[in-house]
Scaffold this motif. Structure first.
Motif, PDB file in Angstrom:
ATOM      1  N   PHE A   1       0.534  -0.957  -0.009  1.00 54.00           N
ATOM      2  CA  PHE A   1      -0.135   0.164  -0.025  1.00 54.00           C
ATOM      3  C   PHE A   1       0.972   1.168   0.099  1.00 54.00           C
ATOM      4  CE2 PHE A   1      -3.199  -3.240   2.325  1.00 54.00           C
ATOM      5  CZ  PHE A   1      -3.375  -3.624   1.428  1.00 54.00           C
TER       6      PHE A   1
ATOM      7  N   GLY B   1      -1.559   5.008   2.621  1.00 51.88           N
ATOM      8  CA  GLY B   1      -0.456   3.478   2.748  1.00 51.88           C
ATOM      9  C   GLY B   1       1.172   3.101   3.724  1.00 51.88           C
TER      10      GLY B   1
ATOM     11  N   VAL C   1      -5.789   8.474   4.192  1.00 47.20           N
ATOM     12  CA  VAL C   1      -5.620   6.933   3.575  1.00 47.20           C
ATOM     13  C   VAL C   1      -4.036   6.649   3.412  1.00 47.20           C
ATOM     14  CG1 VAL C   1      -6.463   5.077   2.883  1.00 47.20           C
ATOM     15  CG2 VAL C   1      -8.365   6.785   4.066  1.00 47.20           C
TER      16      VAL C   1
ATOM     17  N   TYR D   1      -7.026  -0.379  -4.335  1.00 43.96           N
ATOM     18  CA  TYR D   1      -6.566  -0.911  -3.086  1.00 43.96           C
ATOM     19  C   TYR D   1      -8.257  -2.171  -3.070  1.00 43.96           C
ATOM     20  CZ  TYR D   1      -3.066   1.807  -2.013  1.00 43.96           C
ATOM     21  OH  TYR D   1      -1.948   2.290  -2.300  1.00 43.96           O
TER      22      TYR D   1
ATOM     23  N   ARG E   1      -0.327  -2.314   5.533  1.00 44.58           N
ATOM     24  CA  ARG E   1      -1.519  -2.032   6.084  1.00 44.58           C
ATOM     25  C   ARG E   1      -1.402  -0.521   5.270  1.00 44.58           C
ATOM     26  NH1 ARG E   1       2.154  -0.723  10.057  1.00 44.58           N
ATOM     27  NH2 ARG E   1       2.370   0.871  10.509  1.00 44.58           N
ATOM     28  N   LEU E   2      -3.028  -0.026   5.471  1.00 43.47           N
ATOM     29  CA  LEU E   2      -3.370   1.226   5.345  1.00 43.47           C
ATOM     30  C   LEU E   2      -3.626   1.859   6.243  1.00 43.47           C
ATOM     31  CD1 LEU E   2      -6.405   0.584   2.378  1.00 43.47           C
ATOM     32  CD2 LEU E   2      -3.781   2.120   2.287  1.00 43.47           C
ATOM     33  N   GLU E   3      -3.191   2.817   6.434  1.00 45.74           N
ATOM     34  CA  GLU E   3      -4.085   3.545   8.166  1.00 45.74           C
ATOM     35  C   GLU E   3      -4.834   5.028   7.984  1.00 45.74           C
ATOM     36  OE1 GLU E   3       0.610   3.609  10.540  1.00 45.74           O
ATOM     37  OE2 GLU E   3      -0.079   5.128   9.790  1.00 45.74           O
TER      38      GLU E   3
ATOM     39  N   THR F   1      -1.531   8.332  -0.487  1.00 43.38           N
ATOM     40  CA  THR F   1      -2.327   8.918   0.359  1.00 43.38           C
ATOM     41  C   THR F   1      -2.817   9.492  -0.390  1.00 43.38           C
ATOM     42  OG1 THR F   1      -0.238  10.229   1.917  1.00 43.38           O
ATOM     43  CG2 THR F   1      -1.963  11.525   1.906  1.00 43.38           C
TER      44      THR F   1
END
Length: 143
Positions: free
Chosen positions: A2, A107, A105, A22, A111-113, A5
């Motif tokens: 990922f 990458g 969001v 995604y 994971r994504l945050e 932004t």
């Protein structure tokens, strides 16, 4: 992996559109849980299962590991994106991350945050000046 932004918005029901690039990877399911610095972590189901197995193999005698695992798993929510690519973020997780409307969001490799947009901007403002110096300490020989 990922990357990037993205800046989606939460709707009035606490739903968020996943970045289009995604959606296929996350279409089979994902897990949202508390992350560090008051963001949320979003893991594809397979990655969450890998982490679960690694934590399962770690010694339960480690106090820090027990504390981390309790928060990590107790706050976790398994979700499946709807046909439009939206996920619902549970109210407790929205409150933890301070999510109201504008989100970031990002990458973060596996994971994504999900961040409140203003919190993400503040984080970048505080951390970017040290970015070049940190690469020497955190990733020697990698970058």
């Amino acid at each position: 992996m990922f990357l990037g932004t993205h800046t989606p918005r939460l709707d009035e029901k606490g739903r968020l559109f996943l970045p289009a690039k995604y959606r296929e990877e996350l279409s089979g399911g994902l897990v949202i849980t508390k992350g560090q610095e008051r963001c949320l972590y979003v893991f594809p189901m397979a990655e969450f299962q890998r982490i679960t197995e690694a934590l399962r193999a770690a010694p339960v005698t480690d106090r820090g590991l027990r504390a981390y695992s309790r928060v990590f798993f107790a706050s976790a929510s398994d979700e499946k994106p709807d046909k439009q690519g939206r996920i619902t973020i549970p109210p407790a997780l929205r409150a933890y991350a301070g999510l109201k409307r504008d989100c970031a969001v990002i990458g973060a490799n596996t994971r994504l945050e999900i961040w409140d947009a203003q919190a993400w901007e503040s984080y970048l403002e505080a951390e970017e000046p040290a970015f070049a110096e940190l690469s020497q300490e955190v990733m020697p020989g990698i970058v």
